[in-house]
Design an enzyme around this catalytic site. Structure first.
Site, PDB file in Angstrom:
ATOM      1  N   ASP A  72       0.757  -1.301  -0.095  1.00 13.74           N
ATOM      2  CA  ASP A  72       0.117  -0.014  -0.056  1.00 13.74           C
ATOM      3  C   ASP A  72       0.722   1.397  -0.057  1.00 13.74           C
ATOM      4  OD1 ASP A  72      -2.283  -1.390  -0.065  1.00 13.74           O
ATOM      5  OD2 ASP A  72      -2.666  -1.260   2.252  1.00 13.74           O
ATOM      6  N   GLU A 103       0.901  -1.267   5.450  1.00 14.45           N
ATOM      7  CA  GLU A 103      -0.148  -1.477   4.922  1.00 14.45           C
ATOM      8  C   GLU A 103      -1.220  -0.414   5.617  1.00 14.45           C
ATOM      9  OE1 GLU A 103      -1.280  -3.815   2.528  1.00 14.45           O
ATOM     10  OE2 GLU A 103       0.896  -3.375   2.420  1.00 14.45           O
ATOM     11  N   LYS A 105      -5.366   0.259   6.509  1.00 16.99           N
ATOM     12  CA  LYS A 105      -6.474  -0.353   6.602  1.00 16.99           C
ATOM     13  C   LYS A 105      -7.319   0.522   7.321  1.00 16.99           C
ATOM     14  CE  LYS A 105      -4.691  -3.919   4.265  1.00 16.99           C
ATOM     15  NZ  LYS A 105      -5.450  -3.976   2.826  1.00 16.99           N
TER      16      LYS A 105
END
Length: 239
Positions: A72, A103, A105
């Site tokens: 990401d 990452e 999220k």
């Protein structure tokens, strides 16, 4: 007008928190929510990291032709890194140029931690070249490649309390190439791995700002990326 440093720092955090919250409320599909969260964090890092760094969604490649999983957020060097490939909106960067991977999220959970750990390991497993460094008075020894930082950034936590034992227990489950070094739960606080491998968790009303400052401090400690052996990549021209 009266300037206030605390107000400025609070404003930085609120901007990130509000954009993450909006992304969660507006984007209906889980994939769209994830993409929106990723965009918010990339925007913040692009705005506030020093110019020598870039933050992009990317895949990392090494001179042996191995590739990482898609990441990401890759924080990489653009001052000394000689090339970056662009392919259909995704960048491919050489392993030597990478400082950190994250990452992004909506919620931190055990599953998302495992997911981020696997992504980190896929980057850390790559080969990195390092050449002697010419300078004005001679040649310095090749730099030992620095540890690549890794983490997971979210808006919220799937646990109660949000930053309690469940968080640290899951972070400690896998170490080595899978270890997550630092991260942010924007609604609650930050976490960071120390030199002993333990995690320090900090509740914070300005979590996004605290995360940004800790990341910059750790990037400063890594200094400069190693000198890439561009001929090792050029060898693939004959493949």
């Amino acid at each position: 007008m009266t300037w206030s440093l605390p107000a400025l720092l609070q404003g930085l955090h609120k901007g990130i928190h509000n954009r993450l919250h909006t992304a969660r409320e507006v984007a209906g599909h889980p994939v769209l929510k994830g993409d929106a969260a990723e965009t918010v964090w990339l925007s913040m890092l692009g705005d506030y990291l020093p110019e020598r760094y870039r933050a992009r969604r990317a895949v990392v490649v090494d001179s042996n032709g191995a590739f990482s999983q898609q990441i990401d957020i890759v924080v990489f060097d653009r001052q000394y890194s000689p090339f970056v490939f662009h392919q259909d909106g995704l960048e491919v960067v050489p392993a030597e140029s990478v400082y950190a991977v994250f990452e992004a999220k909506q919620v931190i959970t055990a599953e998302e931690i495992t997911y981020a750990q696997d992504k980190a390991a896929s980057v850390r497993a790559l080969h990195r070249t390092s050449l002697p460094i010419p300078h004005a008075t001679g040649v310095a020894d090749p730099k030992v490649p620095h540890p690549i930082l890794a983490g997971l950034v979210t808006l919220d936590s799937g646990w109660k309390p949000p930053l309690g034992d469940s968080l640290t227990k899951n972070l400690l489950t896998r170490q080595g190439e899978h270890a997550l070094d630092l991260g942010c739960v924007a609604a609650h606080g930050t976490y960071a791995r120390n030199c002993d491998g333990d995690y320090q968790v900090e509740e914070s009303a300005m979590a996004a700002t605290a995360f940004l400052f800790e990341l910059i401090a750790r990037l400063q400690a890594l200094a400069t990326v190693p000198m890439i052996d561009i001929r090792a990549y050029a060898a693939w021209l004959k493949a």
